[in-house]
Design an enzyme around this catalytic site. Structure first.
Site, PDB file in Angstrom:
ATOM      1  N   ASP A   1      43.815  37.161  44.465  1.00 10.97           N
ATOM      2  CA  ASP A   1      42.649  37.013  43.597  1.00 10.97           C
ATOM      3  C   ASP A   1      42.351  35.522  43.376  1.00 10.97           C
ATOM      4  OD1 ASP A   1      41.038  38.654  41.218  1.00 10.97           O
ATOM      5  OD2 ASP A   1      41.556  36.609  40.651  1.00 10.97           O
TER       6      ASP A   1
ATOM      7  N   LYS B   1      35.199  35.059  43.388  1.00  8.86           N
ATOM      8  CA  LYS B   1      34.231  35.215  42.291  1.00  8.86           C
ATOM      9  C   LYS B   1      33.171  34.117  42.374  1.00  8.86           C
ATOM     10  CE  LYS B   1      38.229  36.540  39.501  1.00  8.86           C
ATOM     11  NZ  LYS B   1      39.327  35.677  39.971  1.00  8.86           N
TER      12      LYS B   1
ATOM     13  N   HIS C   1      31.947  36.048  37.859  1.00  8.76           N
ATOM     14  CA  HIS C   1      33.094  35.527  37.112  1.00  8.76           C
ATOM     15  C   HIS C   1      32.834  35.456  35.600  1.00  8.76           C
ATOM     16  CE1 HIS C   1      36.576  32.382  37.611  1.00  8.76           C
ATOM     17  NE2 HIS C   1      36.774  33.156  36.563  1.00  8.76           N
TER      18      HIS C   1
ATOM     19  N   LYS D   1      50.798  36.259  36.914  1.00 10.61           N
ATOM     20  CA  LYS D   1      50.920  34.924  37.486  1.00 10.61           C
ATOM     21  C   LYS D   1      52.368  34.456  37.371  1.00 10.61           C
ATOM     22  CE  LYS D   1      47.310  33.369  37.320  1.00 10.61           C
ATOM     23  NZ  LYS D   1      46.244  33.299  36.324  1.00 10.61           N
ATOM     24  N   SER D   2      52.878  33.896  38.438  1.00  8.55           N
ATOM     25  CA  SER D   2      54.196  33.279  38.366  1.00  8.55           C
ATOM     26  C   SER D   2      54.307  32.247  39.467  1.00  8.55           C
ATOM     27  CB  SER D   2      55.297  34.319  38.533  1.00  8.55           C
ATOM     28  OG  SER D   2      56.553  33.670  38.445  1.00  8.55           O
TER      29      SER D   2
END
Ligand code: A2P
Length: 283
Positions: A44, A74, A107, A228-229
């Site tokens: 993404d 986006k 977005h 998220k990481s």
């Protein structure tokens, strides 16, 4: 990887790898390569993340067939309106180096969203995008804009986690069969959430970490999650949530954690102007 059925007939992997705030020219390329190696098949990005080129290169260099990877980007606010949006689709495709995007989102829901939506619908018909959707639409914004569209969005990507479960918005979206994509699915690493005793207890029971319990809850609720990481172990762990199931009681416990409030309020006055001022994708 488990998939979610969209209202346009397409399917999307339930867990995706988000690249917001990962630097372009290298770091995003490396992170996406790592994520694809770990088993992610859904990436993404966004024009306003400035790293579409890295994503495209990583997808190409991965050696994985294009049709096996779900790529989302986006359009940014600057390109709202019909003519500008038409161009923005081509610019995203060019930066990604791809023939098509699996999903392209509006977005931010400000400016001429209806004109931009029409351009996205046409790009979908032309085969440049498989599915189209929106993002950051609150119940108020959704009710004002979506009835003006000729086709329904496939998804609405919004802030969503156990602290903020978007219950009112989900009622509206369910009526239209619009799926929820969750950004900040872990409350952006909120310690209070990750150390919640009930969540920690479930983590012990299933031999998982707190983040995996939260993501499993969200996927069981039918959300598409974008954790998220930057930590390789957690990147791999965050997709390893399909070998256990939370009980009805555990789901209820997690549902009861909703405070109805998130960190970002898209309805607040001046948000669109502020975003436009702070993020410019071109002059
Ligand atoms: P890290 O990059 O060190 O893994 P969100 O996706 O809601 O924005 O949350 C992202 C934050 O949560 C990051 O700070 C990330 O830190 C942390 N995080 C990601 N996965 C997990 C996990 N499984 N357990 C605990 N914290 C996590």
């Amino acid at each position: 990887m488990q998939t979610v059925q969209l209202n346009d007939g397409n399917k999307i992997p339930a867990v995706g790898f988000g690249v917001f705030l990962i630097e372009k020219n290298g770091p995003t390329y490396d992170a996406v390569k790592l994520a694809l190696k770990a088993g992610y098949r859904h990436i993404d990005t966004a024009a306003a993340y400035f790293n579409e080129s890295d994503v495209g290169r990583a997808v190409k260099d991965s050696g994985i067939a294009r049709e096996e990877i779900f790529v989302t980007s986006k359009i940014w606010l600057q390109d709202h309106g019909y003519d500008a949006a038409k161009k923005a689709v081509d610019v995203s495709l060019q930066k990604l180096g791809l023939d098509y995007m699996d999903l392209y989102l509006i977005h931010q829901p400000y400016g001429d969203v209806v004109g931009a939506w029409k351009a996205l619908e046409e790009a979908k018909t032309a085969g440049k995008i498989k599915s189209i959707g929106v993002s950051n639409m609150t119940p108020k914004i959704y009710s004002a804009l979506v009835p003006q569209f000729s086709t329904l969005p496939a998804v609405n990507q919004v802030e969503c986690n156990p602290n903020f479960q978007q219950k009112e918005l989900r009622k509206l979206m369910n009526k239209d069969g619009v799926k929820l994509e969750a950004w900040y699915p872990l409350g952006h690493g909120d310690k209070k959430l990750l150390e919640n005793p009930a969540i920690v207890e479930m983590a012990k029971k299933y031999g998982k970490n707190a983040g995996q319990i939260i993501l499993r809850f969200e996927v069981q609720e039918g959300f598409i999650v974008l954790p998220k990481s930057t930590n390789p172990e957690r990147i791999a762990g965050n997709i390893n949530i399909f070998d256990f199931e939370l009980t009805a009681d555990e789901m209820e416990k997690l549902r009861a954690m909703d405070t109805g409030k998130g960190s970002h309020n898209p309805d607040a006055p001046g948000v669109g102007e502020m975003l436009l001022k702070n993020y410019k994708v071109h002059d």
